[in-house]
Scaffold this motif. Structure first.
Motif, PDB file in Angstrom:
ATOM      1  N   SER A 182       2.214  -8.202 -49.554  1.00 19.62           N
ATOM      2  CA  SER A 182       0.787  -8.457 -49.691  1.00 19.62           C
ATOM      3  C   SER A 182       0.045  -7.132 -49.877  1.00 19.62           C
ATOM      4  N   PHE A 183      -1.064  -7.214 -50.587  1.00 16.57           N
ATOM      5  CA  PHE A 183      -1.929  -6.049 -50.771  1.00 16.57           C
ATOM      6  C   PHE A 183      -3.355  -6.558 -50.909  1.00 16.57           C
ATOM      7  N   GLY A 184      -4.180  -6.274 -49.906  1.00 18.81           N
ATOM      8  CA  GLY A 184      -5.545  -6.773 -49.949  1.00 18.81           C
ATOM      9  C   GLY A 184      -5.565  -8.294 -49.992  1.00 18.81           C
ATOM     10  N   MET A 185      -6.219  -8.838 -50.992  1.00 14.06           N
ATOM     11  CA  MET A 185      -6.335 -10.281 -51.108  1.00 14.06           C
ATOM     12  C   MET A 185      -5.158 -10.928 -51.845  1.00 14.06           C
ATOM     13  N   PHE A 186      -4.199 -10.141 -52.313  1.00 15.43           N
ATOM     14  CA  PHE A 186      -3.108 -10.660 -53.134  1.00 15.43           C
ATOM     15  C   PHE A 186      -1.802 -10.721 -52.338  1.00 15.43           C
ATOM     16  N   SER A 187      -0.960 -11.694 -52.675  1.00 20.38           N
ATOM     17  CA  SER A 187       0.360 -11.795 -52.062  1.00 20.38           C
ATOM     18  C   SER A 187       1.333 -12.441 -53.033  1.00 20.38           C
ATOM     19  N   VAL A 188       2.590 -12.052 -52.918  1.00 19.53           N
ATOM     20  CA  VAL A 188       3.677 -12.681 -53.671  1.00 19.53           C
ATOM     21  C   VAL A 188       4.843 -12.864 -52.712  1.00 19.53           C
ATOM     22  N   GLY A 189       5.617 -13.927 -52.913  1.00 18.49           N
ATOM     23  CA  GLY A 189       6.731 -14.162 -52.017  1.00 18.49           C
ATOM     24  C   GLY A 189       7.746 -15.111 -52.602  1.00 18.49           C
ATOM     25  N   ALA A 190       8.849 -15.268 -51.895  1.00 18.17           N
ATOM     26  CA  ALA A 190       9.923 -16.156 -52.343  1.00 18.17           C
ATOM     27  C   ALA A 190      10.697 -16.651 -51.139  1.00 18.17           C
ATOM     28  N   ALA A 191      11.334 -17.814 -51.308  1.00 17.80           N
ATOM     29  CA  ALA A 191      12.212 -18.392 -50.285  1.00 17.80           C
ATOM     30  C   ALA A 191      13.461 -18.918 -50.984  1.00 17.80           C
ATOM     31  N   TYR A 192      14.613 -18.678 -50.387  1.00 16.16           N
ATOM     32  CA  TYR A 192      15.905 -18.989 -51.005  1.00 16.16           C
ATOM     33  C   TYR A 192      16.757 -19.776 -50.014  1.00 16.16           C
ATOM     34  N   VAL A 193      17.229 -20.940 -50.425  1.00 11.96           N
ATOM     35  CA  VAL A 193      18.015 -21.791 -49.536  1.00 11.96           C
ATOM     36  C   VAL A 193      19.411 -21.203 -49.344  1.00 11.96           C
ATOM     37  N   VAL A 194      19.784 -20.993 -48.077  1.00 12.90           N
ATOM     38  CA  VAL A 194      21.084 -20.388 -47.767  1.00 12.90           C
ATOM     39  C   VAL A 194      21.998 -21.338 -46.996  1.00 12.90           C
ATOM     40  N   ASN A 195      21.467 -22.422 -46.465  1.00 14.15           N
ATOM     41  CA  ASN A 195      22.333 -23.433 -45.856  1.00 14.15           C
ATOM     42  C   ASN A 195      21.681 -24.796 -45.998  1.00 14.15           C
ATOM     43  N   ASP A 196      22.498 -25.830 -46.223  1.00 14.60           N
ATOM     44  CA  ASP A 196      21.982 -27.163 -46.450  1.00 14.60           C
ATOM     45  C   ASP A 196      22.852 -28.181 -45.724  1.00 14.60           C
ATOM     46  N   SER A 197      22.532 -29.449 -45.921  1.00 16.87           N
ATOM     47  CA  SER A 197      23.322 -30.540 -45.343  1.00 16.87           C
ATOM     48  C   SER A 197      23.410 -31.662 -46.369  1.00 16.87           C
ATOM     49  N   SER A 198      24.112 -32.714 -46.036  1.00 21.08           N
ATOM     50  CA  SER A 198      24.445 -33.737 -47.026  1.00 21.08           C
ATOM     51  C   SER A 198      23.229 -34.456 -47.597  1.00 21.08           C
ATOM     52  N   GLU A 199      22.152 -34.602 -46.817  1.00 24.81           N
ATOM     53  CA  GLU A 199      20.985 -35.347 -47.265  1.00 24.81           C
ATOM     54  C   GLU A 199      19.741 -34.483 -47.408  1.00 24.81           C
ATOM     55  N   SER A 200      19.868 -33.161 -47.416  1.00 30.20           N
ATOM     56  CA  SER A 200      18.694 -32.292 -47.462  1.00 30.20           C
ATOM     57  C   SER A 200      18.028 -32.343 -48.833  1.00 30.20           C
ATOM     58  N   ALA A 201      16.693 -32.233 -48.831  1.00 27.03           N
ATOM     59  CA  ALA A 201      15.930 -32.271 -50.080  1.00 27.03           C
ATOM     60  C   ALA A 201      16.179 -31.036 -50.919  1.00 27.03           C
TER      61      ALA A 201
END
Length: 228
Positions: free
Chosen positions: A129-148
């Motif tokens: 983040s910088f002032g009023m701006f932000s950038v980000g990401a999320a990455y799935v690293v573990n799941d299960s049989s019925e996860s979205a």
């Protein structure tokens, strides 16, 4: 932490469910905090997790002077089956890189304890983040049989948040979900919000949501949150 339309925002960079003024700052000292809230519909990355109905939400956080934090957050959900609530567990580290640049990195585990199948999944996430701006990401690293979401699914976003007069604020966010397999269609969602902070009654917000691939309808919801 309080959930937003993107990932989670730590209370070190406190934003209500509608404010979306994302960012990170070093907490002054170790502390435990809590938050509660009610929303007319619980939206997450462009879709209602409560099937358009209201949700009661809340969380508990610990923040250390070093920038380390850990906590939990919960909300009722409605997926059209017997799943009735979501329980998130997370930990991370946030602070300043210098020159006004903030960062936040961590891991979050999304649990659905009463789901008919195993629907839990976990993500690593990061934000600058910088002032009023932000950038980000999320990455799935573990799941299960019925996860979205499943392993290697990626979510990334850019946000803008700023204050107005009389304790009003506005926020905008654009996020993109990129699925790992071609059978699911990637999509982009857009969120905008207007929030009003009060001294003792918490924060009230009006929010708009739109996603560009599936129903393509503009949706509105209102929310209230209180931190203590």
């Amino acid at each position: 932490m309080i959930k937003t339309s993107g990932i989670l925002t730590t209370s070190a960079a406190l934003a209500t469910a509608g404010a979306l003024a994302l960012g990170s700052s070093q907490p002054a000292q170790a502390e435990v905090s809590a938050n509660i809230g009610v929303v007319s519909s619980y939206f997450f990355r462009g879709f209602s997790e409560s099937d358009g109905g209201a949700a009661v939400q809340g969380g508990l956080d610990y923040e250390a002077e070093s920038g380390f934090y850990a906590g939990t957050w919960a909300s009722n959900v409605d997926f059209g089956d017997s799943t009735s609530y979501e329980l998130d567990l997370y930990l991370g580290f946030g602070g300043e890189l210098g020159e006004g640049v903030g960062y936040d990195v961590g891991y979050i585990y999304y649990a659905y304890p009463d789901a008919p199948g195993s629907a839990d999944f976990g993500e690593i996430y990061g934000e600058l983040s910088f002032g009023m701006f932000s950038v980000g990401a999320a990455y799935v690293v573990n799941d299960s049989s019925e996860s979205a979401l499943v392993n290697d699914d990626l979510y990334y976003y850019a946000g803008l948040g700023f204050d107005l007069v009389d304790d009003y604020s506005m926020g905008f966010l654009v996020g993109r979900t990129a699925f790992d397999d071609s059978a699911r269609e990637d999509y982009t969602h857009y969120t905008g919000s207007l929030a009003k902070a009060t001294d003792s009654l918490g924060e009230f917000s009006f929010n708009l949501e739109y996603e560009d691939t599936f129903d393509k309808d503009l949706k509105a919801w209102v929310g209230w949150t209180l931190g203590f």
